[in-house]
Design an enzyme around this catalytic site. Structure first.
Site, PDB file in Angstrom:
ATOM      1  N   HIS A 260       0.843  -1.319  -0.115  1.00 61.24           N
ATOM      2  CA  HIS A 260       0.039   0.048  -0.084  1.00 61.24           C
ATOM      3  C   HIS A 260       0.771   1.310  -0.055  1.00 61.24           C
ATOM      4  O   HIS A 260       0.239   2.222  -0.057  1.00 61.24           O
ATOM      5  CB  HIS A 260      -0.842  -0.055   1.344  1.00 61.24           C
ATOM      6  N   CYS A 261       2.168   1.018   0.026  1.00 60.64           N
ATOM      7  CA  CYS A 261       3.008   2.384   0.163  1.00 60.64           C
ATOM      8  C   CYS A 261       3.920   2.489  -1.235  1.00 60.64           C
ATOM      9  O   CYS A 261       3.771   3.601  -1.735  1.00 60.64           O
ATOM     10  CB  CYS A 261       4.023   2.170   1.446  1.00 60.64           C
ATOM     11  N   ILE A 262       4.858   1.735  -1.415  1.00 66.15           N
ATOM     12  CA  ILE A 262       5.938   1.977  -2.272  1.00 66.15           C
ATOM     13  C   ILE A 262       5.400   2.243  -3.860  1.00 66.15           C
ATOM     14  O   ILE A 262       5.830   3.320  -4.592  1.00 66.15           O
ATOM     15  CB  ILE A 262       7.041   1.246  -2.209  1.00 66.15           C
TER      16      ILE A 262
END
Length: 428
Positions: A260-262
């Site tokens: 969900h981030c990078i």
């Protein structure tokens, strides 16, 4: 009276709520998903790396409860928002979950309440977008009637050494008083607080952390392709390079970015930078390299099948490891789905095996795979596929057995390093 309400009981909100509860805070978990609420109130876990015992202990002690009733915000001294912040179909920031949550809690805010956003987003979301929604819905003024702050989540799922209490917490407030309130809150559950000058500085901190990772992963992904052309194993090079005790940090190549981030955070800054007339060429180039990796892997699959006189069209391919990261059940933004789609679109017959994902859950991005079950782990099943593609290297998978049972293996994670087998293994 609750010490805090946490909105969003997923991979960020639930561990955070448990940490506060362990430190004798009264925690209310809020979520629109009734199944999650019911599970927590029954003392059950729905996230693999969070034990049922840890939830049960806090629920039984009366320190953790969950509800779908957002009016209970009025009974909480603080509200922490931990909801998704994805990209839309045009790869632009989608902060609708944040704003909808703000609108849902605003009518129930009382004077003196602290509101903290933890969802990753672009600088200005907290003090502009969220602030506007909260003020309009509550009739209160941020920084005067209620406190507002941003504190980026720092979760490392699958890492047994990663503990919420031990990870320094960056906090930025709308005003000095807001910062003080937020620092006071997090100090009850986290050992080290890192105050910054503003909400925007805290938002930018989170983006920097993940852009740093994205750019460096892109670098090793590019070097993997370059070194392969030179007959050099990039994994061997990385192992040798990381023996240097200064000036180097190891990053590892893979079949694409997930989580969900990078894959998402860099585009938040890229989008916001355009508002200021700024280009983010370095970030965008890294994105291009990382998003091209599934294509590279599929070409390797096709080439490997060609060596045994089989076309990709019509071949049976088993993808091993569907979650985006080793040893977790989190499949958000997993490159495994891209690989499954690409292989299927070329005419291959595809299936997957993942001990953490027995069945694919419904999602917006991959609804067409919902309900698909992981294959059984046995020799007959594995051997029935023309090629096995290792996309995620879970520690509880027997790769020696996998290789011995497989007809042909593509390894994108160096999971087969050092194994002795008669099966052909191709690094990708």
């Amino acid at each position: 009276m609750n010490d805090l309400a946490i909105v969003g009981l997923g991979y960020v909100g639930l561990p955070l709520g448990l940490q506060f509860a362990k430190n004798h805070c009264q925690v209310l978990g809020l979520d629109i998903d009734k199944a999650k609420v019911d599970a927590i109130n029954a003392g059950k876990s729905y996230i693999h790396h969070i034990s049922q015992e840890s939830i049960e202990e806090q629920v039984d002690a009366g320190r953790l409860k969950a509800s779908t009733d957002f009016s209970l915000v009025s009974e909480s001294r603080a509200v922490v928002i931990c909801v998704p912040s994805p990209l839309n179909k045009n790869r632009e920031p989608d902060i609708s979950y944040i704003l909808e949550t703000g609108a849902a809690i605003a009518p129930y805010l009382t004077p003196g309440t602290l509101v903290v956003l933890e969802s990753t987003t672009y600088p200005g979301t907290t003090d502009e977008d969220l602030r506007t929604v909260l003020e309009q819905g509550s009739g209160l003024t941020a920084g005067k009637d209620f406190h507002l702050a941003f504190s980026p989540e720092r979760e490392d799922p699958g890492n047994p050494d990663s503990k919420v209490a031990m990870i320094p917490k960056v906090v930025g407030g709308l005003t000095p008083a807001c910062l003080e309130k937020a620092t006071e809150l997090y100090s009850r559950a986290v050992q080290k607080i890192v105050p910054v000058s503003s909400c925007r500085a805290a938002e930018a901190t989170k983006l920097l952390e993940n852009i740093f990772r994205s750019v460096n992963i892109a670098l090793v992904n590019e070097l993997k392709v370059v070194y392969e052309a030179m007959g050099i194993d990039v994994w061997e090079v990385i192992e040798a390079a990381k023996t240097k005790p200064f000036g180097y940090m190891p990053f590892y190549p893979g079949p694409g970015l997930g989580g969900h981030c990078i894959p998402i955070d860099p585009f938040y800054l890229t989008w916001k930078a355009r508002e200021y007339g700024q280009a983010t060429r370095f970030i965008e180039l890294a994105g291009e390299i990382n998003t091209s990796m599934p294509n590279y892997v599929v070409h390797k699959v096709a080439d490997a099948l060609n060596t045994v006189r089989k076309p990709l069209n019509g071949s049976k391919v088993l993808l091993v490891g569907l979650s985006y990261k080793a040893n977790v059940d989190d499949d958000r933004e997993s490159p495994g789905y891209i690989l499954l789609d690409m292989l299927k679109n070329t005419g291959a017959e595809v299936a997957f095996y993942d001990p953490y994902i027995p069945v694919i859950r419904p999602s917006r991005e991959h609804a067409h795979w919902a309900g698909t079950q992981s294959v059984e782990w046995n020799r007959a099943t594995i051997a029935s596929f023309d090629l096995t593609l290792i996309a995620t290297a879970h520690a509880n998978v027997d790769y020696q057995q996998l290789c011995d049972w497989s007809q042909l293996v593509i390894d994108t994670r160096n999971a087969t390093q050092g194994l002795q087998t008669s099966t052909t293994i191709v690094k990708a």
